[in-house]
Design a protein around this motif. Structure first.
Motif, PDB file in Angstrom:
ATOM      1  N   ARG A 114       0.818  -1.210   0.000  1.00  0.00           N
ATOM      2  CA  ARG A 114       0.000   0.000   0.000  1.00  0.00           C
ATOM      3  C   ARG A 114       0.853   1.262   0.000  1.00  0.00           C
ATOM      4  N   ALA A 115       2.077   1.147   0.534  1.00  0.00           N
ATOM      5  CA  ALA A 115       2.980   2.310   0.612  1.00  0.00           C
ATOM      6  C   ALA A 115       4.389   1.805   0.914  1.00  0.00           C
ATOM      7  N   GLY A 116       5.370   2.632   0.592  1.00  0.00           N
ATOM      8  CA  GLY A 116       6.750   2.255   0.902  1.00  0.00           C
ATOM      9  C   GLY A 116       7.565   3.459   1.342  1.00  0.00           C
ATOM     10  N   VAL A 117       8.549   3.205   2.196  1.00  0.00           N
ATOM     11  CA  VAL A 117       9.484   4.261   2.595  1.00  0.00           C
ATOM     12  C   VAL A 117      10.901   3.720   2.409  1.00  0.00           C
ATOM     13  N   ALA A 118      11.647   4.349   1.501  1.00  0.00           N
ATOM     14  CA  ALA A 118      13.014   3.899   1.201  1.00  0.00           C
ATOM     15  C   ALA A 118      13.999   4.926   1.737  1.00  0.00           C
ATOM     16  N   GLY A 119      14.794   4.529   2.725  1.00  0.00           N
ATOM     17  CA  GLY A 119      15.805   5.412   3.292  1.00  0.00           C
ATOM     18  C   GLY A 119      17.174   5.022   2.777  1.00  0.00           C
ATOM     19  N   ALA A 120      17.964   6.001   2.323  1.00  0.00           N
ATOM     20  CA  ALA A 120      19.352   5.769   1.893  1.00  0.00           C
ATOM     21  C   ALA A 120      19.470   4.525   1.029  1.00  0.00           C
ATOM     22  N   GLY A 121      18.567   4.397   0.061  1.00  0.00           N
ATOM     23  CA  GLY A 121      18.493   3.167  -0.730  1.00  0.00           C
ATOM     24  C   GLY A 121      19.390   3.175  -1.958  1.00  0.00           C
ATOM     25  N   ILE A 122      19.452   2.006  -2.588  1.00  0.00           N
ATOM     26  CA  ILE A 122      20.227   1.826  -3.825  1.00  0.00           C
ATOM     27  C   ILE A 122      19.216   1.681  -4.961  1.00  0.00           C
ATOM     28  N   VAL A 123      19.401   2.441  -6.043  1.00  0.00           N
ATOM     29  CA  VAL A 123      18.483   2.320  -7.178  1.00  0.00           C
ATOM     30  C   VAL A 123      19.175   1.825  -8.445  1.00  0.00           C
ATOM     31  N   ASP A 124      20.504   1.951  -8.510  1.00  0.00           N
ATOM     32  CA  ASP A 124      21.213   1.592  -9.742  1.00  0.00           C
ATOM     33  C   ASP A 124      22.604   1.061  -9.375  1.00  0.00           C
ATOM     34  N   TRP A 125      22.754  -0.256  -9.477  1.00  0.00           N
ATOM     35  CA  TRP A 125      24.020  -0.871  -9.054  1.00  0.00           C
ATOM     36  C   TRP A 125      25.197  -0.418  -9.902  1.00  0.00           C
TER      37      TRP A 125
END
Ligand code: 4NP
Length: 596
Positions: free
Chosen positions: A474-485
């Motif tokens: 239903r929702a997400g919270v991404a902290g200090a995440g990786i999007v492109d290796w």
């Protein structure tokens, strides 16, 4: 218990969260000169403190945040630590502080580097450390006013002990992502030796005593402690007088070492809980999770911090002769949080391929059943959620969410076979394990709507879950995440390039694209809150800004917080507020059903 009213106004939510984040962390870092040395966020900044166990008098030793602390050495009244000197970019310098007076000094004017392993030679007062720059990784030595690079290693290595001129440590010294070897380095002769009891095995964190290395290895299958004599090259198991340790049958040892008179102590772990032992005898402790074990000079007393998912950390003193323990530094749950944290328990979820995923659950007494639930994904990935206090998990619980925290494949605590399962497959099987936790939530009747929250590797998994399994969240919270290796690899220093190579089992361009959240951004449906430190050098902001542009193009509901002047790791209570407050406010808008 009378249920508390749900916090409704923002000011009340802030008050509850403020009370939670202000609960200090305590972790013991050693015992020297009659004082327990510990790290704490009491007074708002991660600092070094010391405590006199007889009078319980505490002293704050450092003002500015500390990064890592070398275990205190009983022969030295100084404790060595590192501090970031680049506003969060994690380039550090080495410092020492006097545990009695708190006088702090820069140990040596080493150029700022990412220092990631350090050991303090308390006899000669010198620091051995491993550090990375953009171009390489080396082993260094620093003393008052000077430093020297001992050698270039260009591998992930950590020194873990020193005795005389002999340094011991471990790392990925054969270039095999599935193995780790021990090393010794003789400062006098410059001789560097690599040791493994068996090619391909994982060997960790040697502690030295009289030329003997105490270490954990999986070379016979499961993880166990061994002793290797450097001179005779004999390998054996440590002798232990008591039978409690083998009866407990730890799956891993989170930390271990030698007593001053040459007996073995260890904190053994199984199913997310840990217990301390000295010479095979269990050290009395309150249950939950125990951190480092510090011993008095005559080994008659042990000092440790312990906590659980529902009780904040405290510092304890155990009397090893009398078999009892007492609280030295208490940390009660504040009044306004009582009744806001429900029960916690350990379960196993079954993943798509049948793997059992060890998982902790903490219930909110106010969420209802089924109620809004968050799958919390830990970072690392070689880390775990234990039955230990967690400000991130509890910020969700006190705000009215059930939390399910899976120890997906790759997590520590369940043996090397389990930990190594993510190598060559990040964002594959581990993502399925996270999905299994979400499904368990719904099928067990706990969860109505499910959100996903994670920081760092957990932020990566959050992005990936929203793009690859959009129907679940239903929702997400991404902290200090990786999007492109691939872009992350380009932006990384030598340590994190090695880290990514290890995780992927080599440089695998195709797999890096396939496992990058940006590849799936067009599938994202659920509202997404992005929180990212401006100066993060482990998971840099730059690729995330591209991800934000894609969300914007596609009209996905999102919120993006760049945390100014902050690095990857929270260093102050204020940093934690900057992460948990937007998280909770966002979930309250998009995950919690409208209140009638
Ligand atoms: P962590 O962060 O979860 O805090 O350990 C990470 C940072 C970088 C990478 C993985 C995790 N990396 O693969 O580069």
């Amino acid at each position: 218990m009378v249920p508390l009213p749900e916090p409704s106004s923002v000011s009340e939510k802030v008050r509850v969260l403020e009370s939670l984040v202000k609960i200090p962390t305590y972790s013991v870092a050693g015992f020297t000169h009659g004082r327990v040395v510990y790290v704490s966020t009491a007074e708002g900044v991660i600092s070094l403190w010391s405590l006199n166990p007889a009078t319980r008098e505490v002293r704050r030793l450092t003002r500015n945040p500390v990064h890592s602390v070398a275990p205190a050495h009983r022969k030295s009244r100084y404790v060595a630590f590192t501090r970031d000197v680049t506003r969060g970019m994690e380039l550090h310098k080495p410092f020492i502080v006097n545990v009695e007076t708190g006088g702090e000094e820069l140990l040596a004017d080493v150029p700022p580097m990412r220092i990631f392993g350090l050991v303090w030679d308390g006899v000669r007062e010198r620091l051995i450390f491993s550090a990375a720059t953009r171009s390489g990784i080396g082993l260094f030595m620093a003393w008052r006013g000077g430093y020297e690079k001992l050698l270039d290693v260009n591998a992930i290595v950590e020194p873990t002990d020193i005795d005389g001129d002999l340094v011991a440590g471990f790392g990925m010294l054969k270039g095999n992502p599935l193995s780790m070897e021990l090393f010794t380095y003789d400062i006098g002769s410059g001789e560097f030796k690599v040791y493994t009891p068996k090619e391909g095995s994982v060997n960790k964190a040697p502690a030295l005593h009289g030329g003997k290395l105490l270490f954990e290895s999986n070379f016979e299958g499961s993880n166990a402690l061994y002793v290797y004599d450097v001179r005779t090259e004999e390998l054996g198991k440590p002798e232990m007088e008591g039978g409690d340790y083998s009866r407990f049958a730890p799956v891993e040892n989170s930390v271990y070492g030698w007593t001053p008179d040459g007996r073995v102590w260890a904190v053994g772990e199984r199913e997310g809980r840990s217990k301390p032992f000295v010479d095979g005898h269990e050290v009395p402790s309150p249950g939950g999770t125990v951190g480092y074990l510090a011993l008095s000079d005559d080994s008659s007393r042990a000092y440790y911090s312990a906590s659980s998912l529902t009780s904040p950390p405290k510092i304890y003193e155990a009397d090893l002769r009398g078999g009892s323990y007492r609280v030295l530094l208490d940390n009660p749950l504040p009044e306004e949080l009582r009744g806001r944290i429900g029960k916690s328990y350990f379960i196993k979820c079954r993943s798509a391929d049948g793997l059992e995923v060890p998982t902790f659950v903490v219930e909110s007494p106010h969420a209802g059943r089924p109620g809004p639930t968050v799958v919390y994904v830990h970072g690392g990935p070689w880390s775990e959620v234990m039955d230990a206090w967690s400000v991130l998990i509890n910020s969700l619980v006190v705000s009215g969410y059930h939390v399910i925290a899976p120890n997906f494949r790759g997590s520590t605590g369940y043996g090397e076979d389990f930990r190594l399962k993510d190598i060559g497959d990040p964002g594959g099987g581990d993502l399925e394990d996270v999905v299994a936790a979400a499904r368990w939530g719904v099928e067990s009747g706990l969860a109505s709507d499910v959100g996903i929250v994670g920081y760092s590797y957990g932020g990566y998994m959050t992005y990936l879950a929203l793009g690859r399994k959009p129907e679940l969240w239903r929702a997400g919270v991404a902290g200090a995440g990786i999007v492109d290796w691939r872009e992350l690899y380009e932006l990384s220093d030598a340590l994190f390039r090695k880290f990514i190579e290890t995780l992927f089992g080599g440089i695998k361009e195709g797999l890096m694209v396939e496992r990058s959240p940006i590849t799936y951004v067009r599938n994202v449906r659920a509202p997404l809150c992005i929180i990212h430190p401006q100066n993060d050098s482990r998971t840099p902001l730059k690729p995330v800004l591209r991800y934000v542009e894609e969300l914007l193009k596609r009209g996905v509901t999102f919120e993006a917080h760049v945390l100014p002047d902050m690095g990857h790791a929270a260093k102050t209570v204020d940093d934690i507020v900057r992460v948990v407050l937007p998280t909770v406010l966002f979930l309250d808008r998009y995950l919690k059903p409208a209140q009638s």
